[in-house]
Scaffold this motif. Structure first.
Motif, PDB file in Angstrom:
ATOM      1  N   UNK B  47       0.781  -1.183   0.057  1.00  0.00           N
ATOM      2  CA  UNK B  47      -0.125   0.054   0.025  1.00  0.00           C
ATOM      3  C   UNK B  47       0.965   1.380   0.110  1.00  0.00           C
ATOM      4  N   UNK B  48       1.837   1.125   0.959  1.00  0.00           N
ATOM      5  CA  UNK B  48       2.757   2.545   0.616  1.00  0.00           C
ATOM      6  C   UNK B  48       4.222   1.957   0.975  1.00  0.00           C
ATOM      7  N   UNK B  49       5.202   2.809   0.636  1.00  0.00           N
ATOM      8  CA  UNK B  49       6.550   2.271   0.790  1.00  0.00           C
ATOM      9  C   UNK B  49       7.250   1.516  -0.335  1.00  0.00           C
ATOM     10  N   UNK B  50       8.185   1.217  -0.109  1.00  0.00           N
ATOM     11  CA  UNK B  50       9.098   0.270  -1.117  1.00  0.00           C
ATOM     12  C   UNK B  50       9.786  -0.812  -0.272  1.00  0.00           C
ATOM     13  N   UNK B  51       9.467  -2.219  -0.834  1.00  0.00           N
ATOM     14  CA  UNK B  51      10.148  -3.223  -0.082  1.00  0.00           C
ATOM     15  C   UNK B  51      11.105  -4.101  -1.013  1.00  0.00           C
ATOM     16  N   UNK B  52      11.973  -4.505  -0.299  1.00  0.00           N
ATOM     17  CA  UNK B  52      12.955  -5.382  -1.043  1.00  0.00           C
ATOM     18  C   UNK B  52      12.896  -6.713  -0.212  1.00  0.00           C
ATOM     19  N   UNK B  53      12.322  -7.664  -1.057  1.00  0.00           N
ATOM     20  CA  UNK B  53      12.027  -8.982  -0.507  1.00  0.00           C
ATOM     21  C   UNK B  53      12.597  -9.987  -1.054  1.00  0.00           C
ATOM     22  N   UNK B  54      12.785 -11.173  -0.517  1.00  0.00           N
ATOM     23  CA  UNK B  54      12.900 -12.393  -1.218  1.00  0.00           C
ATOM     24  C   UNK B  54      11.831 -13.271  -1.075  1.00  0.00           C
ATOM     25  N   UNK B  55      11.356 -13.703  -2.511  1.00  0.00           N
ATOM     26  CA  UNK B  55      10.269 -14.555  -2.470  1.00  0.00           C
ATOM     27  C   UNK B  55      10.971 -15.602  -3.328  1.00  0.00           C
ATOM     28  N   UNK B  56      10.593 -16.858  -2.620  1.00  0.00           N
ATOM     29  CA  UNK B  56      11.111 -17.962  -3.429  1.00  0.00           C
ATOM     30  C   UNK B  56      12.621 -17.995  -3.981  1.00  0.00           C
ATOM     31  N   UNK B  57      13.470 -17.585  -3.206  1.00  0.00           N
ATOM     32  CA  UNK B  57      14.919 -17.426  -3.344  1.00  0.00           C
ATOM     33  C   UNK B  57      15.382 -16.066  -4.296  1.00  0.00           C
ATOM     34  N   UNK B  58      14.376 -15.490  -4.674  1.00  0.00           N
ATOM     35  CA  UNK B  58      14.602 -14.573  -5.800  1.00  0.00           C
ATOM     36  C   UNK B  58      14.419 -13.199  -5.116  1.00  0.00           C
ATOM     37  N   UNK B  59      15.087 -12.365  -5.534  1.00  0.00           N
ATOM     38  CA  UNK B  59      15.037 -10.750  -4.992  1.00  0.00           C
ATOM     39  C   UNK B  59      13.845 -10.050  -5.821  1.00  0.00           C
ATOM     40  N   UNK B  60      13.038  -9.369  -5.006  1.00  0.00           N
ATOM     41  CA  UNK B  60      12.078  -8.680  -5.628  1.00  0.00           C
ATOM     42  C   UNK B  60      12.020  -7.357  -5.047  1.00  0.00           C
ATOM     43  N   UNK B  61      11.615  -6.057  -5.959  1.00  0.00           N
ATOM     44  CA  UNK B  61      11.444  -4.761  -5.220  1.00  0.00           C
ATOM     45  C   UNK B  61       9.944  -4.315  -5.568  1.00  0.00           C
ATOM     46  N   UNK B  62       9.375  -4.184  -4.387  1.00  0.00           N
ATOM     47  CA  UNK B  62       7.700  -3.908  -4.577  1.00  0.00           C
ATOM     48  C   UNK B  62       7.418  -2.812  -4.176  1.00  0.00           C
ATOM     49  N   UNK B  63       6.759  -2.201  -5.117  1.00  0.00           N
ATOM     50  CA  UNK B  63       6.031  -0.727  -4.844  1.00  0.00           C
ATOM     51  C   UNK B  63       4.500  -1.055  -4.674  1.00  0.00           C
ATOM     52  N   UNK B  64       3.906   0.155  -4.276  1.00  0.00           N
ATOM     53  CA  UNK B  64       2.474   0.201  -3.927  1.00  0.00           C
ATOM     54  C   UNK B  64       1.791  -0.279  -5.229  1.00  0.00           C
ATOM     55  N   UNK B  65       0.756  -1.128  -4.794  1.00  0.00           N
ATOM     56  CA  UNK B  65      -0.129  -1.867  -5.578  1.00  0.00           C
ATOM     57  C   UNK B  65       0.486  -2.969  -6.263  1.00  0.00           C
ATOM     58  N   UNK B  66       1.431  -3.386  -6.121  1.00  0.00           N
ATOM     59  CA  UNK B  66       2.159  -4.728  -6.427  1.00  0.00           C
ATOM     60  C   UNK B  66       1.859  -5.716  -5.761  1.00  0.00           C
ATOM     61  N   UNK B  67       1.376  -6.823  -6.149  1.00  0.00           N
ATOM     62  CA  UNK B  67       0.650  -7.962  -5.759  1.00  0.00           C
ATOM     63  C   UNK B  67       1.530  -9.188  -5.520  1.00  0.00           C
ATOM     64  N   UNK B  68       1.464  -9.992  -4.364  1.00  0.00           N
ATOM     65  CA  UNK B  68       2.349 -11.238  -4.671  1.00  0.00           C
ATOM     66  C   UNK B  68       1.283 -12.247  -3.851  1.00  0.00           C
ATOM     67  N   UNK B  69       1.171 -13.392  -4.942  1.00  0.00           N
ATOM     68  CA  UNK B  69       0.204 -14.738  -4.546  1.00  0.00           C
ATOM     69  C   UNK B  69       1.175 -15.695  -4.475  1.00  0.00           C
TER      70      UNK B  69
END
Lengths: 504, 294
Positions: B47-69
């Motif tokens: 919803x707000x901010x910027x997140x750098x996460x590891x999802x299933x061993x891969x790095x993703x940069x996520x911004x508002x309105x990005x969705x992970x399922x």
């Protein structure tokens, strides 16, 4: 009416076509198959799927395209070069086929390339020392697979040999395809002992080499029945697609050249002599006894333009590729020749001729603040063509070239054709037969059927339907740019190496 | 674990809805967001901010309105375990069956047809992890579900389940379309082909194949025909028979087992198709290949 069936087994698809005995195309059916990449360097295909696709394309051709009143008199084969498929003594594939694009033999190739043995093998076999070559791939199998598995291998064949084996039960390889294995002596027309030694195999592990018009082959009765064919139908072994495409472009003697730009590309000439280049930059393949097709292949043809379109073309859910390509080409057409000094090196996939540098990479050079998106489009097209020109220039050091015949999906696009003409400074011709490999196969078959004295006479039936003439001032400008292009291509080699190391 | 800004529990009427959380994080929190298996079908929307996460061993940069399922066995978290400033919302659904093979049954609450559920499972597995960019509807739907739960008006249970279905449908459709947006049909076809190969025994329909590529069935059929020379079903039969040929020659399996493994509903159906395509019955083909040694 009597007709000839050509079967062209390409990298992505098989094309079954029918030609009447005066080489008019009656119809075509095709089917595609995938390439698997179980590891980044690997490129493999399923031989059974290719075989089924051959049957499917043939069935479509007989059922949908041809009248039952017509009578097929011959089947002839064309195929991509350099594939390797190990089979056991029952003819059963022991794994998927390894195709030309496969680079697993990188180290083996490097080892051989810079040695005296490599130079000697190249001179005898005509095939550049490169991971594409079956010579290298078979050596790789020998060092990277278990002895118990190796023991099961009865022969190493190409995809085409396997398809013919499935249809006839006979294992043969034509001189043309054999000459692209890196294992075949193109001067003496037999398997070359020094190459066999390097690959660590014996000649009986390869098929028996035969002339390209060899027709002592018989279709199995199941296929005669399945397709309702006359039992007397001739089966002619045929040649490689590159050699047949040159024949099908009407080029079998010195003085002319063909330029192909499909997804990859090549410049080829024909002649009675092989081209001896001490830097090993050309291939010399056999069309038929006494006629060699020589030239250089490039990795970076239309595939590079498609990459550009995918990355920078108009977006939108329902825009398809063809539409997007045409849009960009229209914009490029409005940009002056030379893209105002913006230069593109197209080596996205590394390069074969003339650099033979797997580490070469792409670059846009000379960008200034006034360059717009459209200049980049035009520069991309021009860069692909400078690369083809660099092969052409090298060939012209050995052979004079008067006429240029162009074919392949990209080369025959109007903008590509005009730039080719301007860059080379020569008139370029487009023939009536778009699919030169199939047309060449049909010429071979009709010659065998006695329609023509020889292939040269047959090739004269090919007609040009379109020509593009060079614009002199564009040619001048392209001359200067292509020189810078050539210099940069070599000059950047060290930096390419460093970048590749970082790219992992 | 983190304290959500607010969370709506208990969901006694919704045994399948395990979590619905909206998290607003105003200070950097150490050791609060490790990489871990989330369990269930886990849908998260930034919803707000910027997140750098590891999802299933891969790095993703996520911004508002990005969705992970995520599928129940998949992992998500921060590589440094740190939860950065920002806000996001997620919900977790417990489903009846979801296996790494792609087999999915949501449960009795869902009105999505059984076959579509299966396809959804396969898509989620083959495109894992699903990370969708700029999918604003997800947050809207999560908000609506929250409101329904809070207000508990007439038939709100039905409404919530409908909204959950809608959420899943939107995510699957977006995944397919994101594919198509790249204008790269060959690439999409390659992925479809891989999915077909991995699930050869599944009774694929043209509609299902079209969904995987993100096209309607008419456009899909046309494109496949132009690209491959085959109609979609003929292409599928072609891979099935090619695999059957391989098994006939390289294994000792019975004809019936091969038929079922390669997606034919009976050995009779298998034999007829095989003969029509290759000129041989499967038995004859196997014998021919191991008999003569030319």
């Amino acid at each position: 009416m009597e007709y000839i069936i050509t079967i062209d087994i390409g990298t992505t698809k098989v094309k079954a076509s029918a030609f009447d005995l005066t080489n008019n195309l009656l119809g075509t059916r095709q089917g595609s198959y995938p390439t698997f990449h179980p590891q980044p360097d690997f490129s493999e295909q399923d031989p059974e799927q290719i075989f089924l696709t051959v049957l499917y394309a043939l069935k479509g051709l007989f059922n949908d395209v041809l009248s039952k009143k017509y009578r097929p008199v011959a089947i002839v084969f064309s195929a991509s070069m350099h594939s390797v498929l190990p089979i056991d003594k029952h003819g059963v594939p022991l794994r998927n086929a390894v195709i030309w694009a496969d680079n697993r033999g990188r180290d083996e190739a490097m080892l051989l390339k810079n040695s005296n043995l490599g130079a000697a093998i190249y001179e005898q076999t005509g095939t550049p020392i490169h991971p594409m070559s079956p010579l290298i791939k078979i050596r790789w199998f020998g060092t990277n697979t278990s002895p118990s598995w190796l023991e099961k291998i009865y022969k190493f064949v190409s995809i085409k040999e396997y398809i013919i084996y499935q249809l006839t039960g006979q294992l043969v390889v034509d001189y043309s395809l054999a000459s692209s294995t890196g294992l075949f002596n193109i001067h003496q027309l037999n398997w070359e002992p020094s190459a066999l030694d390097f690959a660590r195999i014996k000649s009986h592990q390869l098929s028996e080499p035969v002339s390209i018009d060899f027709d002592d082959l018989k279709l199995k009765k199941e296929y005669i029945r399945l397709f309702r064919l006359p039992p007397t139908i001739k089966v002619i072994v045929g040649a490689s697609d590159g050699c047949l495409a040159t024949l099908g472009a009407g080029v079998v003697t010195e003085g002319d050249a063909t330029i192909t730009i499909g997804s990859s590309g090549a410049v080829r000439v024909a002649g009675k002599q092989v081209l001896v280049d001490e830097k090993q930059r050309f291939f010399n393949y056999i069309l038929t006894e006494g006629t060699y097709i020589s030239g250089g292949p490039t990795n970076n043809g239309g595939v590079v333009f498609e990459w550009f379109v995918q990355q920078f073309g108009a977006s939108g859910i329902n825009t398809d590729m063809e539409y997007a390509i045409n849009q960009l080409l229209m914009q490029a057409e409005r940009v002056p020749a030379g893209a105002r000094g913006l230069l593109f090196l197209p080596y996205l996939l590394g390069e074969r001729a003339p650099l033979w540098n797997a580490n070469a990479r792409g670059a846009y050079i000379g960008v200034n603040i006034t360059h717009e998106r459209t200049h980049f489009i035009r520069a991309t097209v021009e860069g692909i063509i400078y690369e083809v020109y660099s092969i052409g220039k090298l060939l012209q050091q050995y052979r004079s070239i008067q006429n240029l015949y162009i074919n392949g999906v990209y080369a025959t696009l109007p903008l590509f054709a005009q730039i080719l003409s301007d860059v080379f400074g020569k008139t370029v011709y487009i023939n009536d037969k778009h699919d030169s490999a199939s047309a060449g196969a049909a010429l071979l078959a009709s010659t065998k059927l006695g329609r023509y004295e020889n292939l040269e006479e047959a090739s004269r039936t090919i007609k040009s339907v379109k020509t593009y003439s060079p614009n002199d001032s564009n040619h001048q400008q392209y001359g200067q740019l292509s020189e810078i292009f050539d210099r940069l291509s070599y000059k950047l080699a060290e930096d390419f190496d460093d970048l590749v190391a970082l790219q992992g | 674990m983190n304290k959500p800004a607010y969370s709506l529990v208990p969901f006694s009427d919704f045994l399948h809805l395990k979590e619905l959380v909206r998290l607003k994080n105003q200070t950097v929190r150490l050791n609060d967001w490790p990489i871990e298996v989330k369990g269930g079908i886990y849908i998260l929307c930034i919803l707000e901010g910027k997140y750098e996460w590891i999802i299933e061993q891969k790095r993703y940069v996520l911004y508002p309105n990005d969705v992970v399922a995520l599928c129940p066995w998949q992992q998500l978290g921060s590589p440094t375990n740190t939860l950065e400033i920002g806000s996001f919302a997620w919900l977790k659904l417990e489903v009846e069956v979801f296996e790494p093979s792609g087999e999915l049954r949501l449960g009795a609450w869902s009105a999505i047809q059984e076959n579509d559920q299966k396809l959804m499972g396969r898509l989620m597995v083959s495109h894992a992890p699903m990370v969708l960019n700029q999918l604003k509807q997800v947050n809207d739907l999560l908000t609506k579900i929250e409101q329904e739960l809070k207000q508990a008006e007439f038939a709100y249970q039905t409404r919530v389940n409908q909204l959950l279905d809608e959420l899943l449908v939107i995510i699957v459709r977006q995944q397919s379309q994101q594919q198509n947006q790249r204008r790269d049909f060959p690439k999409a076809f390659e992925q479809l082909e891989k999915m077909l190969r991995d699930n050869l025994d599944y009774p694929w329909t043209v509609e299902e194949m079209a969904t995987v590529v993100g096209l309607g069935s008419t456009a899909f059929t046309e494109k496949v025909k132009a690209y491959s020379g085959f109609s979609p079903l003929n292409y599928l039969i072609n891979i099935r028979i090619a695999e059957a040929m391989r098994q006939l020659r390289q294994t000792e399996k019975s004809l019936t087992d091969i038929a079922l493994d390669t997606g034919f509903y009976s050995s009779q159906h298998f034999s007829t198709t095989f003969k029509k395509l290759t000129g041989y019955t499967p038995g004859h083909y196997r014998k021919r290949q191991t008999g003569d040694s030319s």
